[in-house]
Design a protein around this motif. Structure first.
Motif, PDB file in Angstrom:
ATOM      1  N   GLY A  45       0.836  -1.187   0.000  1.00  0.00           N
ATOM      2  CA  GLY A  45       0.000   0.000   0.000  1.00  0.00           C
ATOM      3  C   GLY A  45       0.875   1.243   0.000  1.00  0.00           C
ATOM      4  O   GLY A  45       2.088   1.182   0.178  1.00  0.00           O
ATOM      5  N   TRP A  46       0.275   2.360  -0.235  1.00  0.00           N
ATOM      6  CA  TRP A  46       0.991   3.624  -0.252  1.00  0.00           C
ATOM      7  C   TRP A  46       0.422   4.532   0.821  1.00  0.00           C
ATOM      8  O   TRP A  46      -0.735   4.426   1.187  1.00  0.00           O
ATOM      9  N   THR A  47       1.250   5.429   1.292  1.00  0.00           N
ATOM     10  CA  THR A  47       0.821   6.365   2.322  1.00  0.00           C
ATOM     11  C   THR A  47       1.249   7.781   1.938  1.00  0.00           C
ATOM     12  O   THR A  47       2.302   7.978   1.343  1.00  0.00           O
ATOM     13  N   TRP A 114       4.053  17.620   0.679  1.00  0.00           N
ATOM     14  CA  TRP A 114       3.690  16.258   1.052  1.00  0.00           C
ATOM     15  C   TRP A 114       4.544  15.289   0.255  1.00  0.00           C
ATOM     16  O   TRP A 114       5.011  15.604  -0.834  1.00  0.00           O
ATOM     17  N   THR A 115       4.725  14.085   0.766  1.00  0.00           N
ATOM     18  CA  THR A 115       5.410  13.018   0.055  1.00  0.00           C
ATOM     19  C   THR A 115       4.532  11.783   0.065  1.00  0.00           C
ATOM     20  O   THR A 115       3.677  11.616   0.929  1.00  0.00           O
ATOM     21  N   ILE A 116       4.748  10.925  -0.925  1.00  0.00           N
ATOM     22  CA  ILE A 116       4.038   9.656  -0.988  1.00  0.00           C
ATOM     23  C   ILE A 116       5.092   8.557  -1.046  1.00  0.00           C
ATOM     24  O   ILE A 116       6.128   8.703  -1.682  1.00  0.00           O
ATOM     25  N   GLY A 117       4.850   7.492  -0.334  1.00  0.00           N
ATOM     26  CA  GLY A 117       5.797   6.390  -0.304  1.00  0.00           C
ATOM     27  C   GLY A 117       5.105   5.098   0.090  1.00  0.00           C
ATOM     28  O   GLY A 117       3.928   5.089   0.458  1.00  0.00           O
ATOM     29  N   PRO A 118       5.852   3.998   0.008  1.00  0.00           N
ATOM     30  CA  PRO A 118       5.234   2.726   0.373  1.00  0.00           C
ATOM     31  C   PRO A 118       4.924   2.678   1.857  1.00  0.00           C
ATOM     32  O   PRO A 118       5.654   3.231   2.671  1.00  0.00           O
ATOM     33  N   THR A 124       9.560  -4.517   8.012  1.00  0.00           N
ATOM     34  CA  THR A 124       9.629  -4.457   6.552  1.00  0.00           C
ATOM     35  C   THR A 124      10.961  -3.882   6.126  1.00  0.00           C
ATOM     36  O   THR A 124      11.402  -2.857   6.648  1.00  0.00           O
ATOM     37  N   VAL A 125      11.633  -4.563   5.214  1.00  0.00           N
ATOM     38  CA  VAL A 125      12.917  -4.095   4.681  1.00  0.00           C
ATOM     39  C   VAL A 125      12.671  -3.590   3.276  1.00  0.00           C
ATOM     40  O   VAL A 125      12.157  -4.305   2.432  1.00  0.00           O
TER      41      VAL A 125
END
Length: 127
Positions: A45-47, A114-118, A124-125
């Motif tokens: 998912g992304w956050t 803002w940033t979006i990332g996993p 989690t690695v």
């Protein structure tokens, strides 16, 4: 005179072979390392989050805009300066209301990076 109507002779030209045998290769195939191809799929998912900790992101900027309507029904739309300090940006409506006492409606505009990332769960690695 020679007869050239048949075209030039190709008997004297040497063309490299279009395909080489394995015996003609300089390195035998057994000695060459096998290519290692590997594909890893990771579905995650992304956050979306505020970029407060990112050093290369622009700062948060605050601005106020007048939303009061003039006599003809048009919105004033006067804007104060974009400032990093919210308290300093809040002082502009007080300056504007001195110029136009009937303008008492304002909106706060904020530019927030803002940033979006996993989405990262515990353990989690990400590589």
């Amino acid at each position: 005179m020679a007869d050239t109507s048949a075209g030039p002779s190709l008997a004297h030209t040497s063309c490299p072979p279009a395909r080489q045998d394995a015996a003609d290769l300089s390195t035998p195939r057994e000695a060459a390392p096998a290519p290692r191809l590997r594909t890893v799929f990771r579905f995650t998912g992304w956050t979306l989050s505020q970029a407060a900790d990112e050093p290369d992101m622009p700062p948060v900027l605050h601005q106020f805009r007048c939303r009061a309507e003039d006599e003809d029904g048009t919105v004033c739309g006067a804007e104060g300066p974009e400032l990093q300090s919210f308290n300093l940006a809040q002082s502009w409506p007080f300056v504007h209301v001195k110029e136009a006492p009937e303008h008492r409606s304002y909106e706060h505009l904020a530019r927030v990076p803002w940033t979006i990332g996993p989405k990262v769960g515990p353990g989690t690695v990400i590589s």
